[in-house]
Design a protein around this motif. Structure first.
Motif, PDB file in Angstrom:
ATOM      1  N   LEU A   5      11.964   3.962  -2.278  1.00  0.00           N
ATOM      2  CA  LEU A   5      13.025   3.091  -2.784  1.00  0.00           C
ATOM      3  C   LEU A   5      12.588   1.628  -2.735  1.00  0.00           C
ATOM      4  N   SER A   6      11.924   1.217  -1.705  1.00  0.00           N
ATOM      5  CA  SER A   6      11.418  -0.159  -1.583  1.00  0.00           C
ATOM      6  C   SER A   6      10.388  -0.452  -2.659  1.00  0.00           C
ATOM      7  N   MET A   7       9.492   0.528  -2.907  1.00  0.00           N
ATOM      8  CA  MET A   7       8.479   0.332  -3.932  1.00  0.00           C
ATOM      9  C   MET A   7       9.124   0.218  -5.319  1.00  0.00           C
ATOM     10  N   CYS A   8      10.161   0.999  -5.588  1.00  0.00           N
ATOM     11  CA  CYS A   8      10.865   0.908  -6.882  1.00  0.00           C
ATOM     12  C   CYS A   8      11.506  -0.462  -7.063  1.00  0.00           C
ATOM     13  N   VAL A   9      12.152  -0.935  -6.035  1.00  0.00           N
ATOM     14  CA  VAL A   9      12.811  -2.252  -6.102  1.00  0.00           C
ATOM     15  C   VAL A   9      11.761  -3.337  -6.301  1.00  0.00           C
TER      16      VAL A   9
END
Length: 192
Positions: A5-9
Motif C-alpha cells: 500500500l505504501s509503494m502504491c501511494v
C-alpha cells in the motif's frame, strides 16, 4: 500489505509529480504558460462591456442596441484606423512628410464627430422600456422608423469602413511601388 500500500501511494504521488513537471516543461518548450491563456470562441456574441477601443471614442451606452455584426464592424474599423495611424506615426518618427488629403480630413471628421452622432441618433431611435409602479412596458413607435434608422447606420458604417480600406490599400500600393523602384534600381546597377 502495508508495504504494498505504501509503494502504491508513493508511485501515485511520483507519477502525479513527474506528470505535472512534464506538462509544465512541455508548455515552457512551446512558449506558453499553463492556465494563462483563456480561449474565446471567435464567433461568440460580443459583450459591450468587454470591448476596448484603440482609436475610436464611443459612448458605451449607444453600443448596447447594436447588432453583433455591427459591433464586429466597429472593431474592424477601429483596427483599420489604428493601422493607418500607426503608419502615419511611423512616417512622423522617420521625419518624413505625411500626406493629409481631403479624404484623410473627411475620414477623421467622420470618426471623431459623425460616427458618435450617428450612434447616438440610432440609439435614441430604438424602442425603449419604461417602468411605472413595477409595470414594464415597451414603448412602440412606427417600426419603419427603426428599420430606416438601422439601414442609415449600416450605410454610415459601410462608408467609413470603405474609406478606411481605401487608405490602407493606398499605403500598400505606395509601398509596392517603392519596392519596385528599388528593384529596378538594383537591377540597373547590378550589371556594373
Amino acid at each position: 500489505m502495508i508495504v504494498w500500500l505504501s509503494m502504491c501511494v508513493i508511485s501515485i504521488i511520483t507519477t502525479f509529480y513527474v506528470g505535472k513537471k512534464g506538462w509544465h516543461a512541455l508548455h515552457k518548450v512551446v512558449g506558453i504558460s499553463p492556465g494563462a491563456l483563456i480561449y474565446q470562441h471567435p464567433n461568440a456574441p460580443l459583450s459591450v462591456t468587454d470591448m476596448t477601443w484603440q482609436q475610436l471614442i464611443l459612448n458605451q451606452q449607444h453600443l448596447t442596441v447594436l447588432s453583433d455584426e455591427q459591433l464586429r464592424q466597429l472593431q474592424r474599423i477601429d483596427n483599420k484606423v489604428t493601422a493607418y495611424h500607426s503608419y502615419q506615426q511611423g512616417l512622423c518618427d522617420q521625419n518624413m512628410a505625411t500626406e493629409h488629403t481631403e479624404g484623410h480630413f473627411v475620414l477623421q471628421k467622420w470618426l471623431a464627430t459623425r460616427l458618435p452622432e450617428m450612434l447616438a441618433s440610432h440609439y435614441h431611435a430604438q424602442p425603449r422600456t419604461c417602468s411605472q409602479n413595477t409595470k414594464v412596458s415597451l414603448i412602440y413607435t412606427d417600426n419603419t422608423q427603426h428599420v430606416t434608422a438601422n439601414q442609415l447606420l449600416q450605410q454610415g458604417l459601410d462608408n467609413i469602413e470603405q474609406r478606411s480600406d481605401r487608405f490602407l490599400e493606398e499605403i500598400e500600393r505606395r509601398h509596392l511601388q517603392e519596392l519596385q523602384v528599388m528593384q529596378r534600381y538594383m537591377n540597373e546597377h547590378n550589371h556594373d
